[in-house]
Design a protein around this motif. Structure first.
Motif, mmCIF file in Angstrom:
data_model
loop_
_atom_site.group_PDB
_atom_site.id
_atom_site.type_symbol
_atom_site.label_atom_id
_atom_site.label_comp_id
_atom_site.label_asym_id
_atom_site.label_seq_id
_atom_site.Cartn_x
_atom_site.Cartn_y
_atom_site.Cartn_z
ATOM 1 N N VAL A 42 35.173 -33.498 13.203
ATOM 2 C CA VAL A 42 36.016 -32.914 14.245
ATOM 3 C C VAL A 42 35.656 -33.439 15.634
ATOM 4 C CG1 VAL A 42 36.597 -30.835 12.936
ATOM 5 C CG2 VAL A 42 34.588 -30.829 14.423
ATOM 6 N N THR A 43 34.432 -33.842 15.852
ATOM 7 C CA THR A 43 34.038 -34.377 17.153
ATOM 8 C C THR A 43 34.803 -35.670 17.441
ATOM 9 O OG1 THR A 43 31.861 -33.372 16.964
ATOM 10 C CG2 THR A 43 32.089 -35.163 18.557
ATOM 11 N N THR A 44 34.862 -36.556 16.460
ATOM 12 C CA THR A 44 35.614 -37.802 16.637
ATOM 13 C C THR A 44 37.102 -37.514 16.741
ATOM 14 O OG1 THR A 44 33.925 -39.097 15.515
ATOM 15 C CG2 THR A 44 36.142 -40.052 15.606
ATOM 16 N N ALA A 45 37.628 -36.638 15.898
ATOM 17 C CA ALA A 45 39.053 -36.299 15.959
ATOM 18 C C ALA A 45 39.405 -35.779 17.350
ATOM 19 C CB ALA A 45 39.412 -35.267 14.885
ATOM 20 N N CYS A 46 38.585 -34.909 17.901
ATOM 21 C CA CYS A 46 38.832 -34.367 19.242
ATOM 22 C C CYS A 46 38.767 -35.450 20.313
ATOM 23 C CB CYS A 46 37.850 -33.244 19.556
ATOM 24 S SG CYS A 46 38.154 -31.734 18.605
ATOM 25 N N PRO A 62 36.570 -24.507 22.629
ATOM 26 C CA PRO A 62 36.337 -25.953 22.639
ATOM 27 C C PRO A 62 36.921 -26.607 21.380
ATOM 28 C CG PRO A 62 34.315 -24.751 23.130
ATOM 29 C CD PRO A 62 35.333 -23.742 22.687
ATOM 30 N N CYS A 63 37.492 -27.770 21.554
ATOM 31 C CA CYS A 63 38.156 -28.463 20.446
ATOM 32 C C CYS A 63 37.314 -28.527 19.174
ATOM 33 C CB CYS A 63 38.604 -29.856 20.887
ATOM 34 S SG CYS A 63 39.505 -30.767 19.616
ATOM 35 N N PRO A 64 36.049 -28.974 19.240
ATOM 36 C CA PRO A 64 35.283 -29.065 17.988
ATOM 37 C C PRO A 64 35.125 -27.715 17.272
ATOM 38 C CG PRO A 64 34.200 -30.338 19.699
ATOM 39 C CD PRO A 64 35.302 -29.550 20.368
ATOM 40 N N ASP A 65 35.186 -26.633 18.026
ATOM 41 C CA ASP A 65 35.042 -25.312 17.410
ATOM 42 C C ASP A 65 36.319 -24.834 16.735
ATOM 43 O OD1 ASP A 65 32.471 -25.324 18.396
ATOM 44 O OD2 ASP A 65 32.900 -23.956 20.055
ATOM 45 N N VAL A 66 37.479 -25.252 17.241
ATOM 46 C CA VAL A 66 38.745 -24.725 16.710
ATOM 47 C C VAL A 66 39.528 -25.721 15.853
ATOM 48 C CG1 VAL A 66 38.989 -23.070 18.588
ATOM 49 C CG2 VAL A 66 40.077 -25.296 18.790
ATOM 50 N N PHE A 67 39.259 -27.022 16.008
ATOM 51 C CA PHE A 67 40.084 -28.028 15.344
ATOM 52 C C PHE A 67 40.118 -27.870 13.824
ATOM 53 C CE2 PHE A 67 41.329 -32.067 13.587
ATOM 54 C CZ PHE A 67 42.378 -32.447 14.400
ATOM 55 N N GLY A 68 38.973 -27.639 13.224
ATOM 56 C CA GLY A 68 38.893 -27.538 11.762
ATOM 57 C C GLY A 68 39.755 -26.436 11.181
#
Length: 128
Positions: A42-46, A62-68
């Motif tokens: 998710v870090t790379t995806a964000c 934060p994106c890495p926390d919610v993206f998945g």
């Protein structure tokens, strides 16, 4: 006439070369994004999202926390259409929208599906 024809041919070849480079950049960005999804990275995806797509996620955290938890499906790129600084990418399970920014191609919309009349796509992240 010969000079004009030569100039036209040169212009067309340069334009074709730029178009190919643009398509390659969009294809590489889409492949990197899909690879990140497949790896659950998710870090790379964000990092591959546009600033506006990231801003859409900010209210939830934060994106890495919610993206998945957004359910954006991973897949292989099957179709790419580039329109200037915008691209539409289809995988077997998803539609992505990309934008070419000063730093390269970024994902503006992911997890997108046709939404019906008046609303062409509904996206889990960002939009067209």
């Amino acid at each position: 006439m010969r000079v004009w024809t030569s100039t036209l041919v040169t212009t067309l070849l340069l334009t074709a070369g730029c178009a190919a480079a643009t398509e390659d950049g969009a294809a590489r960005a889409a492949a990197r994004f899909e690879g990140a999804l497949l790896a659950s990275d998710v870090t790379t995806a964000c990092a591959l999202l546009t600033p506006s797509a990231l801003a859409d996620l900010e209210p939830a955290g934060p994106c890495p926390d919610v993206f998945g938890g957004l359910g954006v499906p991973a897949g292989e790129v099957t179709e790419l259409e580039v329109y200037g600084d915008a691209a539409l990418v289809r995988t077997g399970t998803d539609t992505l929208f990309l934008r070419e920014l000063s730093g390269g191609w970024k994902v503006a919309g992911a997890g997108c599906h046709p939404a019906g009349a008046g609303h062409p796509f509904d996206c889990a992240v960002g939009g067209p």
